[in-house]
Scaffold this motif. Structure first.
Motif, PDB file in Angstrom:
ATOM      1  N   GLY A 123      17.745  23.892  66.512  1.00 17.50           N
ATOM      2  CA  GLY A 123      18.068  22.912  65.468  1.00 17.50           C
ATOM      3  C   GLY A 123      17.319  21.596  65.599  1.00 17.50           C
ATOM      4  N   GLY A 124      16.301  21.557  66.461  1.00 14.94           N
ATOM      5  CA  GLY A 124      15.487  20.350  66.585  1.00 14.94           C
ATOM      6  C   GLY A 124      14.297  20.384  65.638  1.00 14.94           C
ATOM      7  N   ILE A 125      13.552  19.274  65.621  1.00 15.23           N
ATOM      8  CA  ILE A 125      12.367  19.134  64.773  1.00 15.23           C
ATOM      9  C   ILE A 125      11.138  19.217  65.674  1.00 15.23           C
ATOM     10  N   GLY A 126      10.261  20.209  65.424  1.00 18.91           N
ATOM     11  CA  GLY A 126       9.100  20.403  66.282  1.00 18.91           C
ATOM     12  C   GLY A 126       7.803  20.442  65.496  1.00 18.91           C
ATOM     13  N   PHE A 127       6.744  19.855  66.048  1.00 20.31           N
ATOM     14  CA  PHE A 127       5.463  19.808  65.337  1.00 20.31           C
ATOM     15  C   PHE A 127       4.325  19.409  66.269  1.00 20.31           C
ATOM     16  N   LEU A 128       3.115  19.501  65.749  1.00 20.40           N
ATOM     17  CA  LEU A 128       1.924  18.979  66.425  1.00 20.40           C
ATOM     18  C   LEU A 128       1.404  17.789  65.640  1.00 20.40           C
ATOM     19  N   ILE A 129       0.824  16.823  66.332  1.00 17.60           N
ATOM     20  CA  ILE A 129       0.009  15.800  65.669  1.00 17.60           C
ATOM     21  C   ILE A 129      -1.427  16.052  66.121  1.00 17.60           C
ATOM     22  N   ILE A 130      -2.313  16.295  65.152  1.00 15.83           N
ATOM     23  CA  ILE A 130      -3.705  16.600  65.472  1.00 15.83           C
ATOM     24  C   ILE A 130      -4.600  15.545  64.831  1.00 15.83           C
ATOM     25  N   SER A 131      -5.385  14.860  65.667  1.00 16.38           N
ATOM     26  CA  SER A 131      -6.342  13.909  65.075  1.00 16.38           C
ATOM     27  C   SER A 131      -7.709  14.586  65.009  1.00 16.38           C
ATOM     28  N   TRP A 132      -8.295  14.567  63.818  1.00 13.44           N
ATOM     29  CA  TRP A 132      -9.574  15.204  63.568  1.00 13.44           C
ATOM     30  C   TRP A 132     -10.644  14.122  63.672  1.00 13.44           C
ATOM     31  N   ASN A 133     -11.280  14.072  64.842  1.00 11.27           N
ATOM     32  CA  ASN A 133     -12.145  12.926  65.121  1.00 11.27           C
ATOM     33  C   ASN A 133     -13.302  12.747  64.142  1.00 11.27           C
ATOM     34  N   HIS A 134     -13.844  13.866  63.642  1.00 14.52           N
ATOM     35  CA  HIS A 134     -15.025  13.758  62.782  1.00 14.52           C
ATOM     36  C   HIS A 134     -14.725  13.133  61.436  1.00 14.52           C
ATOM     37  N   THR A 135     -13.504  13.263  60.963  1.00 22.11           N
ATOM     38  CA  THR A 135     -13.157  12.675  59.667  1.00 22.11           C
ATOM     39  C   THR A 135     -12.224  11.483  59.831  1.00 22.11           C
ATOM     40  N   GLU A 137      -9.106  11.575  60.495  1.00 23.49           N
ATOM     41  CA  GLU A 137      -7.819  11.847  59.862  1.00 23.49           C
ATOM     42  C   GLU A 137      -6.846  12.376  60.915  1.00 23.49           C
ATOM     43  N   THR A 138      -5.575  12.116  60.689  1.00 23.83           N
ATOM     44  CA  THR A 138      -4.556  12.613  61.611  1.00 23.83           C
ATOM     45  C   THR A 138      -3.517  13.394  60.817  1.00 23.83           C
ATOM     46  N   PHE A 139      -3.198  14.591  61.312  1.00 27.26           N
ATOM     47  CA  PHE A 139      -2.326  15.506  60.573  1.00 27.26           C
ATOM     48  C   PHE A 139      -1.060  15.822  61.350  1.00 27.26           C
ATOM     49  N   LEU A 140       0.008  16.061  60.610  1.00 23.03           N
ATOM     50  CA  LEU A 140       1.248  16.535  61.227  1.00 23.03           C
ATOM     51  C   LEU A 140       1.454  17.987  60.798  1.00 23.03           C
ATOM     52  N   LEU A 141       1.427  18.882  61.794  1.00 21.59           N
ATOM     53  CA  LEU A 141       1.529  20.324  61.529  1.00 21.59           C
ATOM     54  C   LEU A 141       2.885  20.835  62.010  1.00 21.59           C
ATOM     55  N   PRO A 142       3.769  21.230  61.083  1.00 23.78           N
ATOM     56  CA  PRO A 142       5.100  21.717  61.483  1.00 23.78           C
ATOM     57  C   PRO A 142       5.004  23.002  62.298  1.00 23.78           C
ATOM     58  N   ILE A 143       5.949  23.201  63.209  1.00 19.33           N
ATOM     59  CA  ILE A 143       5.934  24.350  64.109  1.00 19.33           C
ATOM     60  C   ILE A 143       5.834  25.675  63.347  1.00 19.33           C
ATOM     61  N   MET A 144       6.526  25.797  62.223  1.00 22.05           N
ATOM     62  CA  MET A 144       6.520  27.086  61.529  1.00 22.05           C
ATOM     63  C   MET A 144       5.162  27.376  60.882  1.00 22.05           C
ATOM     64  N   ASN A 145       4.353  26.345  60.628  1.00 18.64           N
ATOM     65  CA  ASN A 145       2.994  26.583  60.149  1.00 18.64           C
ATOM     66  C   ASN A 145       2.038  26.854  61.313  1.00 18.64           C
ATOM     67  N   LEU A 146       2.280  26.196  62.437  1.00 19.80           N
ATOM     68  CA  LEU A 146       1.514  26.526  63.641  1.00 19.80           C
ATOM     69  C   LEU A 146       1.730  28.005  63.988  1.00 19.80           C
ATOM     70  N   LYS A 147       2.952  28.459  63.793  1.00 24.61           N
ATOM     71  CA  LYS A 147       3.317  29.854  64.103  1.00 24.61           C
ATOM     72  C   LYS A 147       2.422  30.860  63.358  1.00 24.61           C
ATOM     73  N   ILE A 148       2.095  30.545  62.113  1.00 28.43           N
ATOM     74  CA  ILE A 148       1.232  31.434  61.317  1.00 28.43           C
ATOM     75  C   ILE A 148      -0.104  31.651  62.033  1.00 28.43           C
ATOM     76  N   PHE A 149      -0.693  30.551  62.475  1.00 27.48           N
ATOM     77  CA  PHE A 149      -2.016  30.636  63.119  1.00 27.48           C
ATOM     78  C   PHE A 149      -1.917  31.238  64.519  1.00 27.48           C
ATOM     79  N   TRP A 150      -0.832  30.923  65.205  1.00 28.99           N
ATOM     80  CA  TRP A 150      -0.644  31.449  66.564  1.00 28.99           C
ATOM     81  C   TRP A 150      -0.501  32.973  66.527  1.00 28.99           C
ATOM     82  N   GLU A 151       0.275  33.454  65.567  1.00 27.79           N
ATOM     83  CA  GLU A 151       0.477  34.908  65.482  1.00 27.79           C
ATOM     84  C   GLU A 151      -0.790  35.626  65.018  1.00 27.79           C
ATOM     85  N   ARG A 152      -1.570  34.956  64.199  1.00 25.87           N
ATOM     86  CA  ARG A 152      -2.865  35.514  63.806  1.00 25.87           C
ATOM     87  C   ARG A 152      -3.723  35.717  65.060  1.00 25.87           C
TER      88      ARG A 152
END
Lengths: 203, 203
Positions: A123-135, A137-152
């Motif tokens: 029941g907690g809130i989990g995510f990644l913060i990824i800073s894209w140095n070349h642009t 920009e800094t992104f917040l990626l929710p755990i359930m979207n990270l899961k899509i790429f991890w399982e791939r």
């Protein structure tokens, strides 16, 4: 027949306060400063955990405090940041990406990924913060979207997240003066519009 | 006139599994083992934070990993433990008390007390776990009850919590085999019966 020519549009930088050179290299500093701002503004209490160190030898020189003379960095078993926001448990890992085209998932330890999944489950809130140095920009990626790429990746496919995939599956974090990275705004967005991506249903 | 004589009642120890010698001296171990149990049983994800260390010098011997050769212990700015339970943010400090009659408040740093108050304010659950070595009992003291004693100290009065005061204002934590210290049961009790003592109302 009219040929349309797309001239490159010169984008103006709305943000006058951000030192771009620093932001790319110092994601940790930007997050720590944002957390201090949140704490002082009574918005949230979120802290970076100390670096895990295996202490092997400690000396006690006379009239002086203990000196650690042999220690080693340990692999972190959890993430770098956690705390409380609006009564919710917050937990995330922050990573800079120096790669131009994709974010390699090797940047995240498997136990960190599992930890974030676990946080979600409780029941907690989990995510990644990824800073894209070349642009810059800094992104917040929710755990359930990270899961899509991890399982791939676990299925033997691509071991990274492309820039376009990240843009599609995360939120751009607004950069400013104070807080430097207003990532709680992105949390608010998910809580209001797509809570299942970021927070488990246990409550 | 009948004179009643109260014979001392010989209490039996219901708990056959606890090594008393260890429990007194190793509160941290008992909590860590309980947290591992909770994690594996899918009850909660609560971790001890790494010890904060100021790293001054790091060597990189050939063909070997980095060795920290000079570092110092830092005063912790927060508490030792935090995590998530039933979607709630959990935050606490654990202390052993070797004093027979009272728990000196000097055992708690002022910034740790303020941190726990802050957690409460943000809708988290904050408390102390105090093991009373002389009686081999372990208590869970909610932040709002700690506040009573802390403010008494700030008013120039007593700088400690007596055994009887602690008994009255906290819950005894059940000791057992697995988990060794079932402190989540005490949390459950407060959540159901006296939530305002332990968790702010922000949610």
């Amino acid at each position: 027949m009219v040929i349309k020519v797309n001239f490159p549009i010169k984008k103006t930088n709305n943000n006058q306060y951000v030192n771009k050179a620093n932001l790319g290299m110092q994601l940790e500093t930007a997050i720590n400063e944002s957390n201090t701002f949140y704490l002082n503004a009574n918005k949230a209490a979120i802290y970076k955990k100390p670096t895990p160190v295996q202490i092997v030898k400690v000396d006690y020189p006379m009239r002086s405090k203990a000196v650690i003379t042999e220690a080693y960095y340990k692999t972190p078993s959890t993430t770098d940041y956690n705390g409380v926001y609006k009564g919710f448990y917050i937990d995330f890992e922050a990573k800079e990406n120096h790669n131009k085209t994709a974010f390699p998932l090797a940047n995240i330890h498997p136990h960190q990924y599992n930890h974030l999944l676990n946080i979600y489950k409780h029941g907690g809130i989990g995510f990644l913060i990824i800073s894209w140095n070349h642009t810059n920009e800094t992104f917040l990626l929710p755990i359930m979207n990270l899961k899509i790429f991890w399982e791939r990746m676990l299925n033997g496919d691509r071991k990274s997240i492309t820039y376009n995939e990240l843009k599609e599956k995360s939120l751009l974090i607004k950069e400013g003066y104070n807080p430097r990275l207003d990532y709680l705004k992105a949390i608010d967005y998910y809580l209001e519009n797509d809570i299942n991506l970021i927070k488990g249903k246990l409550l």
